[in-house]
Design a protein around this motif. Structure first.
Motif, PDB file in Angstrom:
ATOM      1  N   LEU A 221      40.245 -22.554  39.114  1.00  0.00           N
ATOM      2  CA  LEU A 221      40.061 -23.098  37.815  1.00  0.00           C
ATOM      3  C   LEU A 221      41.379 -22.939  36.911  1.00  0.00           C
ATOM      4  O   LEU A 221      41.768 -23.921  36.320  1.00  0.00           O
ATOM      5  N   GLN A 222      41.802 -21.889  37.185  1.00  0.00           N
ATOM      6  CA  GLN A 222      43.381 -21.740  36.750  1.00  0.00           C
ATOM      7  C   GLN A 222      44.342 -22.578  36.823  1.00  0.00           C
ATOM      8  O   GLN A 222      45.069 -23.111  36.067  1.00  0.00           O
ATOM      9  N   GLN A 223      44.637 -22.696  38.312  1.00  0.00           N
ATOM     10  CA  GLN A 223      45.190 -23.555  38.877  1.00  0.00           C
ATOM     11  C   GLN A 223      44.982 -25.370  38.344  1.00  0.00           C
ATOM     12  O   GLN A 223      45.873 -25.931  38.159  1.00  0.00           O
ATOM     13  N   ASP A 227      47.338 -27.510  36.232  1.00  0.00           N
ATOM     14  CA  ASP A 227      47.746 -29.077  36.888  1.00  0.00           C
ATOM     15  C   ASP A 227      47.302 -29.871  35.621  1.00  0.00           C
ATOM     16  O   ASP A 227      48.202 -31.071  35.415  1.00  0.00           O
ATOM     17  N   ASN A 228      45.961 -29.938  35.157  1.00  0.00           N
ATOM     18  CA  ASN A 228      45.571 -30.831  34.084  1.00  0.00           C
ATOM     19  C   ASN A 228      46.491 -30.883  32.894  1.00  0.00           C
ATOM     20  O   ASN A 228      46.872 -31.844  32.767  1.00  0.00           O
ATOM     21  N   ARG A 229      46.912 -29.577  32.602  1.00  0.00           N
ATOM     22  CA  ARG A 229      47.671 -29.432  31.342  1.00  0.00           C
ATOM     23  C   ARG A 229      49.168 -30.212  31.549  1.00  0.00           C
ATOM     24  O   ARG A 229      49.901 -30.942  30.992  1.00  0.00           O
ATOM     25  N   SER A 230      49.484 -29.888  32.904  1.00  0.00           N
ATOM     26  CA  SER A 230      50.907 -30.308  33.415  1.00  0.00           C
ATOM     27  C   SER A 230      50.838 -32.036  33.577  1.00  0.00           C
ATOM     28  O   SER A 230      51.777 -32.778  32.854  1.00  0.00           O
ATOM     29  N   LEU A 231      49.827 -32.346  34.075  1.00  0.00           N
ATOM     30  CA  LEU A 231      49.513 -33.751  34.162  1.00  0.00           C
ATOM     31  C   LEU A 231      49.354 -34.420  32.868  1.00  0.00           C
ATOM     32  O   LEU A 231      50.024 -35.480  32.357  1.00  0.00           O
ATOM     33  N   THR A 232      48.633 -33.914  31.781  1.00  0.00           N
ATOM     34  CA  THR A 232      48.606 -34.446  30.380  1.00  0.00           C
ATOM     35  C   THR A 232      49.995 -34.564  29.951  1.00  0.00           C
ATOM     36  O   THR A 232      50.220 -35.359  29.230  1.00  0.00           O
ATOM     37  N   MET A 408      48.067 -39.025  42.228  1.00  0.00           N
ATOM     38  CA  MET A 408      47.110 -39.767  43.356  1.00  0.00           C
ATOM     39  C   MET A 408      46.006 -38.989  43.425  1.00  0.00           C
ATOM     40  O   MET A 408      44.954 -39.524  43.829  1.00  0.00           O
ATOM     41  N   ARG A 409      46.128 -37.516  43.589  1.00  0.00           N
ATOM     42  CA  ARG A 409      44.896 -36.833  44.129  1.00  0.00           C
ATOM     43  C   ARG A 409      43.949 -37.122  42.860  1.00  0.00           C
ATOM     44  O   ARG A 409      42.786 -37.056  43.220  1.00  0.00           O
ATOM     45  N   GLU A 410      44.483 -36.653  41.698  1.00  0.00           N
ATOM     46  CA  GLU A 410      43.568 -36.798  40.524  1.00  0.00           C
ATOM     47  C   GLU A 410      42.761 -38.301  40.298  1.00  0.00           C
ATOM     48  O   GLU A 410      41.833 -38.420  39.948  1.00  0.00           O
ATOM     49  N   ARG A 411      43.849 -39.322  40.602  1.00  0.00           N
ATOM     50  CA  ARG A 411      43.103 -40.443  40.476  1.00  0.00           C
ATOM     51  C   ARG A 411      42.047 -40.798  41.588  1.00  0.00           C
ATOM     52  O   ARG A 411      40.814 -41.334  41.397  1.00  0.00           O
ATOM     53  N   ALA A 412      42.253 -40.202  42.671  1.00  0.00           N
ATOM     54  CA  ALA A 412      41.308 -40.348  43.893  1.00  0.00           C
ATOM     55  C   ALA A 412      40.005 -39.514  43.595  1.00  0.00           C
ATOM     56  O   ALA A 412      38.799 -39.900  43.766  1.00  0.00           O
ATOM     57  N   GLU A 413      40.284 -38.174  43.152  1.00  0.00           N
ATOM     58  CA  GLU A 413      38.876 -37.593  42.820  1.00  0.00           C
ATOM     59  C   GLU A 413      38.308 -37.681  41.797  1.00  0.00           C
ATOM     60  O   GLU A 413      37.082 -37.769  41.729  1.00  0.00           O
ATOM     61  N   SER A 414      38.965 -38.633  40.879  1.00  0.00           N
ATOM     62  CA  SER A 414      38.168 -39.082  39.479  1.00  0.00           C
ATOM     63  C   SER A 414      37.166 -40.088  40.024  1.00  0.00           C
ATOM     64  O   SER A 414      36.022 -40.455  39.257  1.00  0.00           O
ATOM     65  N   LEU A 415      37.486 -40.822  41.240  1.00  0.00           N
ATOM     66  CA  LEU A 415      36.527 -42.054  41.539  1.00  0.00           C
ATOM     67  C   LEU A 415      35.589 -41.426  42.661  1.00  0.00           C
ATOM     68  O   LEU A 415      34.813 -42.043  43.230  1.00  0.00           O
ATOM     69  N   GLY A 416      35.637 -39.891  42.940  1.00  0.00           N
ATOM     70  CA  GLY A 416      34.574 -39.582  43.662  1.00  0.00           C
ATOM     71  C   GLY A 416      35.079 -39.694  45.198  1.00  0.00           C
ATOM     72  O   GLY A 416      34.475 -39.541  46.355  1.00  0.00           O
ATOM     73  N   GLY A 417      36.541 -39.703  45.365  1.00  0.00           N
ATOM     74  CA  GLY A 417      37.074 -39.730  46.658  1.00  0.00           C
ATOM     75  C   GLY A 417      37.666 -38.519  47.297  1.00  0.00           C
ATOM     76  O   GLY A 417      37.547 -37.711  46.734  1.00  0.00           O
ATOM     77  N   ARG A 418      38.526 -38.757  48.311  1.00  0.00           N
ATOM     78  CA  ARG A 418      39.194 -37.585  49.102  1.00  0.00           C
ATOM     79  C   ARG A 418      40.508 -38.067  49.038  1.00  0.00           C
ATOM     80  O   ARG A 418      40.715 -39.161  49.563  1.00  0.00           O
ATOM     81  N   PHE A 419      41.357 -37.025  49.243  1.00  0.00           N
ATOM     82  CA  PHE A 419      42.872 -37.230  49.019  1.00  0.00           C
ATOM     83  C   PHE A 419      43.379 -36.225  50.061  1.00  0.00           C
ATOM     84  O   PHE A 419      43.086 -34.995  50.131  1.00  0.00           O
TER      85      PHE A 419
END
Length: 451
Positions: A221-223, A227-232, A408-419
């Motif tokens: 969760l911390q990572q 990552d989310n903050r870095s991506l934002t 790319m990982r965030e985009r795939a996982e946001s669609l319920g996919g796997r990367f």
């Protein structure tokens, strides 16, 4: 009712109730045994006294000189334990001797173990024709007193064992549930988004496994938050850079071109000669063509219109053609299954962006000679594989390669996919993305795939 208490308190209450029931059952069995023992002892003593009296009766009528001695013997017999003897003279009963209460014995115990009253009467004839009547009364007072002493010891032992067992269980449960507070504190910390909180090691292996799982979850969760903050931040940065670039192009290119067109139009009006007008018109046409190219490039950066007009395969074909023109020495092989066109329109743009970002990363970092792109449905999934023969990298250093892979990982996982990323130094990169294949109800675009 027990739901109001903690699990530790409920377990202690249940164990206390079980021990109490065991103690009560054991006490009941002890009381029953004592009552039977007291009754047996008093019956035996009463029977012995009766046999002694009957033995004297069998000798026949007593002479007067022996009657007095016999009465004295019976009076001494009346002092025996567990038996009271009364002599009735001339048919008038003597006042019965008061029953001796058991000394230092609780009334409730005496009532519980006291046997039913037992009374025997014997008539002893004398030679003068008289009758000497003897009454034998059972008196269990002494036996009850002895039984109370033994029962005290036994009941004390039961209570001591039950109390010791409860204290031992209480201590064991206290130690076993001691980590609960630490776990609850950790969960509250996670609820408050304090993801740097960690649980210590516990002596119990079960709680230690829970602590390791908790700490791993907190680290993830911390990572993830990092990552989310870095991506934002990166998305905001990219957004501002795109706005700055668009503003610069609009200002530099579009503004200057429109200014030139305006000046050429003014020159035509000021110098209406055919030759000058024709030359100015040609320059205007060239400037307009430049504007069209500029607008197409800007629109393509915002959204590829070919995706909406011709479909995903054609849009990817145009994308790879653009990269081939920029890097003529690199072979790009695109194979797009026509069934991909049935993918929902809102998902097609994500597939396009994933391939676009993968190509950007490959040309920016990997220095490949060949790139292979495969898109094909597999049951309920769309499988995307992008493979290059570039430099590759250490898998442990993928987090240091910027935001491309992470995006790319965030985009795939946001669609319920796997990367998945497979790489090694000198072995290139292989990106495998699985996305849920959600079909469009009506989608009619031709598919173009180039190699």
């Amino acid at each position: 009712m027990l739901a109001r208490f903690s699990l530790k308190t409920r377990i202690n209450l249940v164990i206390a109730a079980i021990l109490l029931v065991i103690t009560l059952i054991g006490s009941g069995l002890v009381i029953r045994h004592v009552r039977e023992s007291v009754a047996g002892e008093t019956r035996s003593a009463l029977q012995l006294a009766r046999e002694m009296v009957e033995a004297s009766h069998l000798q026949g009528p007593l002479p007067d000189e022996q009657a007095a001695a016999w009465r004295a013997m019976l009076e001494r017999l009346g002092q025996l334990r567990h038996v009271r003897l009364f002599i009735l003279r001339d048919g008038t009963p003597l006042p019965p001797s008061p029953s001796r209460p058991p000394p230092d014995v609780p009334v409730w115990f005496a009532r519980l173990v006291e046997p039913p009253p037992a009374i025997l009467e014997q008539a002893i004839p004398t030679r003068q024709g008289g009758v000497l009547r003897v009454r034998l009364v059972a008196d269990p007072a002494d036996e009850i007193a002895e039984a109370w002493e033994e029962t005290q010891l036994f009941l004390g032992l039961i209570l001591f064992l039950a109390g010791g067992c409860f204290l031992a269980v209480y201590q064991v449960l206290g130690r076993a549930f001691q980590p609960v507070e630490a776990v609850l504190t950790g969960l509250v910390a996670l609820e408050r988004e304090a993801y740097d909180h960690r649980l210590p090691d516990f002596p119990q292996p079960e709680w230690n496994r829970i602590a390791r799982a908790f700490n791993h979850c907190a680290e993830v969760l911390q990572q993830t938050r990092h990552d989310n903050r870095s991506l934002t931040r990166q998305l905001l940065k990219v957004e501002e850079e795109e706005r700055r670039a668009l503003a610069r192009e609009l200002h530099d290119e579009l503004g200057q071109t429109l200014s030139g067109i305006k000046m050429l139009a003014q020159s035509i009006r000021n110098n209406p000669q055919a030759e000058a007008a024709e030359r100015a018109a040609g320059l205007i046409a060239a400037q307009v063509d430049h504007l069209f190219a500029l607008l197409r490039a800007m629109i393509h950066r915002l959204r590829p219109l070919m995706l909406d007009d011709l479909g995903l395969c054609a849009a990817l074909d145009a994308l790879t053609d653009g990269w081939r023109q920029k890097h003529a020495g690199i072979a790009i092989d695109l194979r797009c299954d026509p069934a991909v066109e049935r993918l929902a329109a809102e998902h097609q743009i994500h597939v396009y962006r994933i391939v676009q970002e993968a190509l950007t990363n490959a040309f920016r970092h990997a220095r490949p000679r060949q790139i292979a792109i495969r898109l094909e449905p597999r049951q309920d999934w769309l499988r995307i594989e992008i493979r290059d023969d570039g430099a590759g990298a250490e898998p442990s250093r993928l987090q240091q390669r910027g935001y491309g892979l992470r995006g790319m990982r965030e985009r795939a996982e946001s669609l319920g996919g796997r990367f998945q990323v497979t790489t090694a130094p000198g072995a290139g990169f292989t990106l495998t993305i699985l996305l849920p294949f959600e079909e469009e109800e009506a989608h009619d675009h031709p598919c173009h795939a180039g190699g």
